[in-house]
Design a protein around this motif. Sequence first.
Motif, mmCIF file in Angstrom:
data_model
loop_
_atom_site.group_PDB
_atom_site.id
_atom_site.type_symbol
_atom_site.label_atom_id
_atom_site.label_comp_id
_atom_site.label_asym_id
_atom_site.label_seq_id
_atom_site.Cartn_x
_atom_site.Cartn_y
_atom_site.Cartn_z
ATOM 1 N N ALA A 77 0.855 -1.190 0.000
ATOM 2 C CA ALA A 77 0.000 0.000 0.000
ATOM 3 C C ALA A 77 0.889 1.238 0.000
ATOM 4 C CB ALA A 77 -0.901 -0.011 1.229
ATOM 5 N N PRO A 78 0.529 2.259 -0.786
ATOM 6 C CA PRO A 78 1.387 3.442 -0.916
ATOM 7 C C PRO A 78 1.785 4.076 0.421
ATOM 8 C CG PRO A 78 -0.337 3.514 -2.560
ATOM 9 C CD PRO A 78 -0.644 2.339 -1.662
ATOM 10 N N CYS A 79 0.903 4.067 1.394
ATOM 11 C CA CYS A 79 1.239 4.705 2.677
ATOM 12 C C CYS A 79 2.281 3.917 3.469
ATOM 13 C CB CYS A 79 -0.020 4.937 3.511
ATOM 14 S SG CYS A 79 -0.917 3.452 3.944
ATOM 15 N N TYR A 80 2.596 2.695 3.038
ATOM 16 C CA TYR A 80 3.620 1.888 3.693
ATOM 17 C C TYR A 80 4.899 1.775 2.862
ATOM 18 C CZ TYR A 80 0.228 0.472 7.204
ATOM 19 O OH TYR A 80 -0.677 0.471 8.233
ATOM 20 N N ALA A 81 4.951 2.467 1.740
ATOM 21 C CA ALA A 81 6.143 2.429 0.889
ATOM 22 C C ALA A 81 7.362 2.913 1.668
ATOM 23 C CB ALA A 81 5.932 3.291 -0.357
ATOM 24 N N GLY A 82 8.467 2.199 1.523
ATOM 25 C CA GLY A 82 9.700 2.575 2.190
ATOM 26 C C GLY A 82 9.778 2.183 3.653
ATOM 27 N N SER A 83 8.785 1.457 4.154
ATOM 28 C CA SER A 83 8.739 1.094 5.575
ATOM 29 C C SER A 83 9.348 -0.274 5.876
ATOM 30 C CB SER A 83 7.288 1.108 6.065
ATOM 31 O OG SER A 83 6.570 0.033 5.469
ATOM 32 N N GLY A 84 9.784 -0.991 4.840
ATOM 33 C CA GLY A 84 10.330 -2.330 5.044
ATOM 34 C C GLY A 84 9.330 -3.438 4.820
ATOM 35 N N VAL A 85 8.085 -3.089 4.511
ATOM 36 C CA VAL A 85 7.056 -4.101 4.274
ATOM 37 C C VAL A 85 7.409 -4.938 3.050
ATOM 38 C CG1 VAL A 85 4.630 -4.458 3.624
ATOM 39 C CG2 VAL A 85 5.207 -2.885 5.473
ATOM 40 N N GLY A 86 7.898 -4.313 2.000
ATOM 41 C CA GLY A 86 8.286 -5.057 0.797
ATOM 42 C C GLY A 86 9.365 -6.076 1.085
ATOM 43 N N ARG A 87 10.389 -5.674 1.830
ATOM 44 C CA ARG A 87 11.470 -6.606 2.210
ATOM 45 C C ARG A 87 10.922 -7.765 3.040
ATOM 46 N NH1 ARG A 87 13.964 -1.817 3.394
ATOM 47 N NH2 ARG A 87 13.708 -2.186 5.636
ATOM 48 N N ALA A 88 10.032 -7.454 3.980
ATOM 49 C CA ALA A 88 9.457 -8.500 4.830
ATOM 50 C C ALA A 88 8.630 -9.483 4.007
ATOM 51 C CB ALA A 88 8.609 -7.876 5.933
ATOM 52 N N LEU A 89 7.864 -8.966 3.057
ATOM 53 C CA LEU A 89 7.056 -9.845 2.210
ATOM 54 C C LEU A 89 7.940 -10.695 1.296
ATOM 55 C CD1 LEU A 89 4.137 -7.413 1.376
ATOM 56 C CD2 LEU A 89 3.936 -9.581 2.619
ATOM 57 N N LEU A 90 9.009 -10.115 0.779
ATOM 58 C CA LEU A 90 9.922 -10.876 -0.069
ATOM 59 C C LEU A 90 10.556 -12.010 0.733
ATOM 60 C CD1 LEU A 90 11.180 -11.214 -2.850
ATOM 61 C CD2 LEU A 90 12.932 -9.544 -2.176
ATOM 62 N N ALA A 91 10.965 -11.730 1.952
ATOM 63 C CA ALA A 91 11.529 -12.779 2.819
ATOM 64 C C ALA A 91 10.491 -13.854 3.112
ATOM 65 C CB ALA A 91 12.050 -12.163 4.121
ATOM 66 N N ALA A 92 9.241 -13.451 3.304
ATOM 67 C CA ALA A 92 8.170 -14.419 3.562
ATOM 68 C C ALA A 92 7.917 -15.293 2.337
ATOM 69 C CB ALA A 92 6.888 -13.698 3.972
ATOM 70 N N ALA A 93 8.009 -14.695 1.153
ATOM 71 C CA ALA A 93 7.839 -15.463 -0.091
ATOM 72 C C ALA A 93 8.931 -16.518 -0.213
ATOM 73 C CB ALA A 93 7.844 -14.529 -1.296
ATOM 74 N N GLU A 94 10.154 -16.132 0.097
ATOM 75 C CA GLU A 94 11.269 -17.080 0.039
ATOM 76 C C GLU A 94 11.097 -18.204 1.056
ATOM 77 O OE1 GLU A 94 14.792 -14.691 0.482
ATOM 78 O OE2 GLU A 94 14.368 -13.582 -1.369
ATOM 79 N N LYS A 95 10.642 -17.850 2.238
ATOM 80 C CA LYS A 95 10.399 -18.859 3.274
ATOM 81 C C LYS A 95 9.308 -19.835 2.830
ATOM 82 C CE LYS A 95 9.167 -19.375 8.135
ATOM 83 N NZ LYS A 95 8.788 -18.670 9.368
ATOM 84 N N ALA A 96 8.255 -19.310 2.208
ATOM 85 C CA ALA A 96 7.180 -20.164 1.703
ATOM 86 C C ALA A 96 7.699 -21.114 0.630
ATOM 87 C CB ALA A 96 6.035 -19.312 1.151
ATOM 88 N N ALA A 97 8.545 -20.602 -0.251
ATOM 89 C CA ALA A 97 9.101 -21.434 -1.320
ATOM 90 C C ALA A 97 10.004 -22.527 -0.745
ATOM 91 C CB ALA A 97 9.878 -20.563 -2.319
ATOM 92 N N ARG A 98 10.847 -22.163 0.211
ATOM 93 C CA ARG A 98 11.689 -23.179 0.862
ATOM 94 C C ARG A 98 10.826 -24.214 1.574
ATOM 95 N NH1 ARG A 98 14.723 -18.648 2.091
ATOM 96 N NH2 ARG A 98 13.897 -18.596 4.207
ATOM 97 N N GLY A 99 9.746 -23.776 2.185
ATOM 98 C CA GLY A 99 8.840 -24.687 2.872
ATOM 99 C C GLY A 99 8.176 -25.685 1.941
#
Length: 152
Positions: A77-99
Amino acid sequence: MAPILRLACASDIDQLDAIERSAFTHDRLSRRSLLGCIRRETAQMIVADCGGTLAGYCLVLFRKSSRIARLYSLAVAPCYAGSGVGRALLAAAEKAARGQARLFLRLEVREDNLRAIGLYERGGYHHFGRKPGYYGDGAAAIRMEKRLESAT
């Protein structure tokens, strides 16, 4: 407040749709597609929940006979841009793929989306191709992938 990362549920649909509409001008997922992905056995839609407000989501797809997972979409969401949410979601995607015992996570990103490309490059993704005319408006996509470390 740090977001809680969790699997999306049907009651998230209004917020997911709002994020989709605010994050993308072309090639948006419809409400029906979003809901279908939440229920799909070969997909994981992960949301970043900030006290009941969704800050973003990522959608990871899995083929049953493949060692490659696909990051189909990641939106903040635009109001969360630059807050680290994108990095956290990318890490979660990688964790899901490894799982799911996947060795690689692949994605396509608009070649004019420099912010997203930077996120992926900083996350260890490398370019391995380009798809001209990939998006509905004729924009090209950059193909990127990352080899995932073993889940064990």
